[in-house]
Design a protein around this motif. Structure first.
Motif, mmCIF file in Angstrom:
data_model
loop_
_atom_site.group_PDB
_atom_site.id
_atom_site.type_symbol
_atom_site.label_atom_id
_atom_site.label_comp_id
_atom_site.label_asym_id
_atom_site.label_seq_id
_atom_site.Cartn_x
_atom_site.Cartn_y
_atom_site.Cartn_z
ATOM 1 N N ASP A 1 0.864 -1.182 0.000
ATOM 2 C CA ASP A 1 0.000 0.000 0.000
ATOM 3 C C ASP A 1 0.901 1.234 0.000
ATOM 4 O OD1 ASP A 1 -1.824 -1.969 0.367
ATOM 5 O OD2 ASP A 1 -2.551 -1.282 2.321
ATOM 6 N N ASP B 1 1.094 4.939 0.736
ATOM 7 C CA ASP B 1 0.340 5.973 1.450
ATOM 8 C C ASP B 1 1.060 7.320 1.488
ATOM 9 O OD1 ASP B 1 -1.564 4.091 2.000
ATOM 10 O OD2 ASP B 1 -0.993 3.775 4.086
ATOM 11 N N HIS C 1 -5.772 2.117 -4.404
ATOM 12 C CA HIS C 1 -5.902 2.239 -2.954
ATOM 13 C C HIS C 1 -7.054 3.226 -2.740
ATOM 14 C CE1 HIS C 1 -4.569 1.200 0.905
ATOM 15 N NE2 HIS C 1 -3.816 2.230 1.187
ATOM 16 N N HIS D 1 -7.968 2.364 1.461
ATOM 17 C CA HIS D 1 -7.061 3.004 2.406
ATOM 18 C C HIS D 1 -7.664 2.934 3.819
ATOM 19 C CE1 HIS D 1 -4.069 5.768 3.787
ATOM 20 N NE2 HIS D 1 -4.838 6.835 3.817
ATOM 21 N N TRP D 2 -6.853 2.543 4.775
ATOM 22 C CA TRP D 2 -7.250 2.335 6.176
ATOM 23 C C TRP D 2 -8.235 1.164 6.335
ATOM 24 C CZ3 TRP D 2 -7.786 7.313 9.653
ATOM 25 C CH2 TRP D 2 -6.582 8.032 9.597
#
Ligand SMILES: [Zn+2]
Length: 556
Positions: free
Chosen positions: A189, A191, A315, A347-348
């Motif tokens: 991922d 970020d 993402h 995401h998250w």
């Protein structure tokens, strides 16, 4: 062939269950004969089947005919034996009466499962609702305390054992390729994509604090070495030079995973839009969810990733709750990467019950979001790629081991030795139950202040030495999609010849699928397996298959 007798509202769950337990089956038809009948409707038809397995937590008329009573247990209890612990999330009942108990309860005169012998057949009566359990696991998932338990695989293993122990032949397509022990899916991922994008914000201050103070505390607790402490202190000291563009931005070169990842490729999940927090979930500080780069800012890295044949996925920010926003995010991804088939990881790990249908309508091929942020393991109780209920194309590849879950302060915050032990336990589970182990290692985890690269390299080596087929999410999902496309039409054993008629196997892919055939074998009825053996046969494009039982088998 298994005949399945269930209620109307369970048909979709039954279909998905038998994609995971890939063995010949069909919905019960009274004009057909079966080796095994699996009933969740409470009905036990007269049939030539040698084994009938009846799942129900409620009293059914058959219990009266055996003089048995059904005593309700508490919900959310577990079946605990010497060999496993299986949580039951719906109703669980104890059967009190005659029969040969399979799982006697410790503090109850009854048993969760019992075998009744009748002329020409055996009946296994089980005190929970199989398809309700599968439905709960595939939709709600398991609480963190049960993260390490592959509950769906345990349900499958029980049924497999019961069939084989009755001396009935069983064939299935295991969730592994021929010649390998399991799959490993590698994902990253992305970020941050550069610390220069974070100037005087919580990310920069967090980096400085964790680099200086957090590292010192970890060193004093013997969680990291002196060399690693020094690397972090030097990185913090260099930070002004990074901002002045005198030193390189050490968070930028995330595509160096292409040099580390072994196997057949990995998947990078990239953010579509910068500075967007997305829709909120109650109780989560949303402001920090916004990311400071978007996919258009990292074209150089994307070109390199594509050259190295890496897969690029989305993402997602809002794809989990809005079809319209999911379509916009997907369009941005396709326009930048030119890659048409795209998967998503939010995401998250934001997700809700509507997410599968929203993601499918938006046009995603698969999702890779379902995992824990605060644990490692099997959130949905399965080691396999599955189809969430309510969709017809989207597949879910579960996330099992996330770096931040293992090491981040506020998550499990483990030492490397503790993390290694926990990952080793998960490896043992996947070796036993097969399927796929998906890793997520974030783009900045190779460099200060995390420096989790060495652990990652060792983990990959460990997985490879245990015969993992290693590849990207798209490759693994495609393999499972091909396995799902195979339909069993007939399966029968005559003398030493096992005949099988299948369809949907005309476009099978690499790595190779195969059948595992357990011929009839004599085992103790109580489940005490004396000797078990099977044949592995590569799956080809043939639709009529004959397997001769020659005695040249593999022992389990
Ligand atoms: Zn993320």
């Amino acid at each position: 062939m298994i005949g399945v007798l269930c209620d109307e509202n369970e048909t979709e769950i039954a279909e998905e269950f038998f994609e995971l337990f890939k063995t010949p089956w069909e919905f019960f038809n009274s004009s057909r004969s079966y080796d095994v009948i699996l009933s969740t409707s409470g009905k036990i038809p007269e049939n030539s089947a040698k084994l009938v397995i009846v799942f129900s937590s409620r009293h059914i008329p058959y219990d009266d005919s055996k003089g048995s009573k059904i005593e309700p247990g508490n919900s959310n209890c577990s079946i605990v034996t010497e060999n496993f612990k299986l949580p039951v999330y719906g109703r669980l009942s104890y059967i009190v009466g005659q029969g040969l108990p399979i799982f006697p309860a410790r503090a109850n005169p009854g048993t969760v499962a019992t075998i009744y012998s009748e002329p020409g057949r055996n009946i296994i009566r089980v005190g929970y609702d199989l398809f309700q359990e599968i439905s709960i696991l595939l939709t709600n998932g398991q609480p963190v305390e049960n993260a390490s338990i592959p509950s769906i695989e345990l349900h499958i293993a029980l049924i497999r054992d019961w069939i084989i122990n009755q001396g009935i032949a069983l064939i299935e397509i295991p969730p592994i390729p021929l010649g390998y022990q399991f799959f490993t899916c590698l994902t990253h991922d992305v970020d941050f994509a550069g610390i220069r994008r974070h100037f005087f914000d919580h990310t920069m201050w967090g980096f400085i604090y964790r680099g200086l103070v957090g590292s010192l505390l970890s060193f004093l607790k013997k969680k990291i070495t002196r060399a690693r402490l020094m690397r972090n202190w030097i990185a913090v000291a260099k930070l002004p030079f990074v901002y002045l563009r005198i030193s390189d931005d050490f968070w930028e070169d995330f595509d160096k995973y292409t040099e580390i990842d072994i196997g057949n490729g990995s998947t990078y999940f990239l953010i579509p839009y910068k500075n967007q927090t997305g829709a909120s979930i109650a109780g989560i500080k949303q402001k920090r969810r916004a990311v400071r780069y978007d996919i258009g800012d990292i074209k150089k890295q994307i070109t390199h990733l594509k050259k190295m044949r890496a897969e690029i996925g989305l993402h997602g920010i809002d794809s989990w709750h809005s079809t319209e926003k999911g379509m916009q995010e997907l369009a941005r991804m396709v326009e930048t990467t030119g890659q048409r088939e795209t998967g998503n990881r939010v995401h998250w790990l934001f997700y809700d019950h509507q997410s599968p249908s929203k993601l499918e309508q938006a046009g995603f091929d698969y999702d890779a979001t379902l995992g824990y942020n605060e644990a490692i393991g099997f959130k949905n109780g399965t080691t396999q790629v599955f189809q969430p209920l309510g969709v017809s194309h989207l597949l879910e590849i579960p996330l099992n081991i996330q770096d931040t879950a293992l090491f981040f302060p506020g998550r499990m915050a483990l030492s490397e030795a503790e993390a290694q032990r926990l990952c080793g336990n998960l490896l043992d589970t996947i070796l036993k139950y097969q399927g796929v182990l998906t890793l997520s290692w974030h783009e900045r985890s190779l460099v200060p202040e995390r420096l989790w690269g060495e652990f990652y390299v060792k983990l990959l080596q460990e997985l490879q030495s245990n015969h993992a087929w290693i590849g990207s999410a798209h490759q693994v999902v495609n393999w499972f999609r091909q396995r799902r496309s195979v339909i069993f039409e007939e399966a029968s054993l005559s003398g030493s010849k096992f005949s099988l008629k299948i369809k949907g196997n005309d476009s099978i892919c690499e790595p190779q699928h195969f059948f595992r055939l357990y011929p009839p074998q004599s085992n103790d009825m109580s489940g005490d397996v004396k000797e078990r053996y099977y044949y592995d046969v590569p799956l080809s494009c043939e639709s009529n298959i004959e397997i001769l039982l020659t005695g040249d088998w593999e022992a389990c």
